[in-house]
Scaffold this motif. Structure first.
Motif, PDB file in Angstrom:
ATOM      1  N   UNK A  81     -84.460  23.512 -82.128  1.00  0.00           N
ATOM      2  CA  UNK A  81     -83.576  22.406 -81.775  1.00  0.00           C
ATOM      3  C   UNK A  81     -83.398  22.308 -80.260  1.00  0.00           C
ATOM      4  N   UNK A  82     -83.593  21.111 -79.757  1.00  0.00           N
ATOM      5  CA  UNK A  82     -83.514  20.853 -78.314  1.00  0.00           C
ATOM      6  C   UNK A  82     -82.157  21.277 -77.753  1.00  0.00           C
ATOM      7  N   UNK A  83     -81.089  20.942 -78.504  1.00  0.00           N
ATOM      8  CA  UNK A  83     -79.747  21.199 -77.952  1.00  0.00           C
ATOM      9  C   UNK A  83     -79.509  22.690 -77.705  1.00  0.00           C
ATOM     10  N   UNK A 121     -81.742  24.960 -76.781  1.00  0.00           N
ATOM     11  CA  UNK A 121     -82.423  25.366 -75.545  1.00  0.00           C
ATOM     12  C   UNK A 121     -81.726  24.779 -74.326  1.00  0.00           C
ATOM     13  N   UNK A 122     -81.244  23.545 -74.475  1.00  0.00           N
ATOM     14  CA  UNK A 122     -80.511  22.944 -73.350  1.00  0.00           C
ATOM     15  C   UNK A 122     -79.236  23.733 -73.068  1.00  0.00           C
ATOM     16  N   UNK A 136     -82.024  25.375 -63.905  1.00  0.00           N
ATOM     17  CA  UNK A 136     -82.864  26.280 -64.675  1.00  0.00           C
ATOM     18  C   UNK A 136     -83.996  25.489 -65.314  1.00  0.00           C
ATOM     19  N   UNK A 137     -85.185  26.006 -65.185  1.00  0.00           N
ATOM     20  CA  UNK A 137     -86.310  25.396 -65.879  1.00  0.00           C
ATOM     21  C   UNK A 137     -86.885  26.419 -66.851  1.00  0.00           C
ATOM     22  N   UNK A 138     -86.904  26.046 -68.112  1.00  0.00           N
ATOM     23  CA  UNK A 138     -87.460  26.960 -69.111  1.00  0.00           C
ATOM     24  C   UNK A 138     -88.971  26.810 -69.120  1.00  0.00           C
TER      25      UNK A 138
END
Ligand code: ZN
Lengths: 143, 434
Positions: free
Chosen positions: B384-386, B388-389, B409-411
């Motif tokens: 789910x995107x949320x 990771x965000x 932050x860049x994952x």
């Protein structure tokens, strides 16, 4: 009744999606359904495949971050309002749909839609009660 | 156990008087015998007698590593060569060795300090010190050796290497105190496991580990695997060698600096300004009893902080926290000093993350930007995107809180961060040079 979905973390740079499909193809894994959720920085690729174990092996070996999730494959009558009826019955019971996507292939006259619920077991029970057809996992992997 | 009941427990006001007196003596000594210091003092318009109290030390110019290299090999010695009883040297990773000398009295002082160190770790007469620090130009081996003898303990000068033989000797000679680097301690534990030697069958009770940075996590691992107490020792040859500071076994919360012989300061590595207790910065040492090789406000480049609260062990001497970085690594981002090691601690504090990261600095208009790239592990990954965000936001918040700097932050994918020669490149600075 639940179907295992593979999810893959992808950086937003060109060629990553192609790399995944190439790896799976070379590994003899067929992709049954696929959807990409992306943000400006990254994407999450979600897949239903013919051979989950093999897909995980191939992808992990190539260094991808992979996860598995249980989703539900629902047969949706291919007529106006078919999907909304299903969503309504779930909404009344307080079930959240995190995301959903459709299969390209149909099952007879019905469309096949993959649902990711916050509470899959409860969702299945509700759908059953409302007479919605849920597809067996083996059938989905072979679709 | 305590080697020097009086000095190690001296009230801090008395200690300050003693330091001021010894500092003036040292300044007079180097002014009269070392041209380098004489010239520096003259340029700064400074006379040893201007130093009325320890606080006045901030008037004295710094000495740095390059000054030591520039005077290779004996240019900063403060006694004639016929008074020098011993030479040690440390090989830098770059450039020339740093050479240091000791008079007989210096060697005696050092032995006294190392005896304090061993006692601070719980050793005493009757203990057997298994000394696996290297003997030679490196100060570790001989430093511990003389201290153990001074303490009245038995010393086994095993030096480094030949691990299986070391384990046999630990079994047969019954060493009770182990002195080596923390990584070698873990190596010993591993080989013991291979040899099916049960560490709890040995007589070892404490290990004194130093000469390389280590973490609280490593302490737990060593203590568990070897069934001993593990304490930190700090020293550097430019200042003396091992025995500049030692962690007490009662507290295990930072190393006591033997302040009757060394004045320690923490400075802002950028401005050179002295910082109060508790703040992190570069550690600076002035030796106040050495004869052959005194150093005045020597910048160690080690980043730490000092704590002057009286310790549970009762010692009044300040404790230095673990060294968390080198001032050479320091980044200045929008005027804030940031160390990559701080970012690393933040990441290590988040369940499931690995310390694989890269800091990318850039400039947008007049403003510095910091991007922290973090590799997504399976443990933190979600479909789910949320989620990771949310992870990204959490890292941003934690870094803001801990490092006082705003970042993005860049994952990234695992191995997405360049690694060169097995070591990750931590910083990419794309800011234009002034
Ligand atoms: Zn203490």
């Amino acid at each position: 009744m639940k179907v295992e979905q593979i999810s893959i973390f992808l950086e937003n740079k060109s060629g990553r999606l192609a790399e995944v499909t190439r790896l799976l193809g070379d590994g003899g894994v067929n992709i049954r359904a696929l959807t990409l959720a992306d943000t400006t920085d990254f994407g999450i690729l979600r897949l239903i495949v013919s051979d989950k174990a093999r897909a995980l092996e191939v992808l992990k070996k190539a260094g991808f971050t992979v996860g598995t999730t249980e989703v539900v494959a629902v047969e949706v009558p291919d007529r106006p309002g078919g999907l909304s009826g299903i969503l309504d019955s779930l909404g009344e019971e307080g079930i959240n749909v995190e995301y959903m996507y459709a299969f390209v292939e149909k099952s007879g006259d019905d469309a096949v839609v993959i649902f990711r619920f916050d509470e899959p077991d409860k969702a299945i029970a509700i759908l059953r009660r409302s007479g919605v057809a849920i597809m067996a996992a083996e059938k989905v992997y072979a679709l | 156990m305590v080697q020097n009941q009086k000095l190690e427990f001296l009230p801090r006001s008395e200690l300050a008087d003693l330091q001021a007196e010894r500092l003036r003596t040292t300044l007079r000594h180097v002014e009269s015998s070392v041209p380098f210091y004489r010239q520096k003092f003259r340029e700064a318009g400074l006379k040893p007698d201007d130093i009325k109290s320890v606080e006045d030390i901030s008037k004295i110019p710094f000495t740095n590593k390059q000054d030591l290299r520039d005077h290779y090999p004996f240019g900063l010695f403060a006694v004639p060569m016929d008074k020098v009883a011993r030479i040690h040297a440390s090989s830098g990773t770059t450039g020339k060795m740093t050479v240091v000398g000791y008079t007989l009295r210096d060697i005696d002082t050092w032995a006294e300090l190392m005896a304090r160190t061993l006692a601070c770790a719980g050793a005493g007469k009757g203990d057997i010190v298994h000394n696996a620090y290297g003997y030679g130009l490196f100060t570790g081996g001989l430093g511990v050796h003389y201290g153990a003898e001074k303490l009245g303990a038995t010393v086994i000068p095993i030096s480094g290497g030949l691990t299986k033989r070391q384990i046999m000797i630990l079994q047969d000679f019954g060493g009770t105190v182990l002195t080596c680097t923390p990584s070698y301690a873990l190596n010993l534990a591993e080989v013991m496991e291979e040899m099916k030697v049960d560490p709890s069958s040995l007589k070892l009770k404490v290990g004194i580990f130093g000469a390389e940075p280590w973490s609280e996590k490593m302490r737990e691992e060593i203590e568990r695997k070897l069934d001993i107490d593990a304490v930190d020792i700090y020293g550097l040859s430019e200042v003396m060698g091992p025995g500049v500071a030692q962690e007490c076994v009662e507290g295990k919360r930072g190393s006591h600096i033997f302040e009757d012989h060394f004045i320690a300061e923490i400075i802002d590595p950028e401005t050179g300004e002295q910082l109060p207790y508790g703040e992190r910065g570069e550690l600076v040492f002035t030796t106040i009893t050495k004869e052959a090789f005194p150093v005045i406000r020597y910048r160690t480049r080690d980043i730490t902080s000092l704590d002057a609260e009286t310790c549970v062990c009762g010692r009044t001497m300040v404790r230095m926290q673990r060294v968390t970085g080198r001032s050479d690594d320091m980044l200045i981002i929008r005027g804030v000093n940031v160390f990559p090691s701080q970012v690393e601690s933040v990441l290590m504090g988040i369940e499931g993350l690995e310390p694989h990261y890269q800091l990318v600095l850039d400039r947008l208009g007049q403003l510095d930007t910091l991007e922290v790239q973090v590799e997504v592990t399976e443990k933190v990954f979600s479909d789910e995107v949320k989620n990771l965000e949310h992870l990204g936001k959490r890292i941003e918040t934690d870094i803001k809180e801990y490092c006082a700097v705003t970042c993005k932050v860049k994952l990234v994918e695992p191995k997405g961060i360049q690694r060169s020669e097995g070591k990750a490149k931590r910083v990419v600075d794309n800011r234009p040079r002034q």
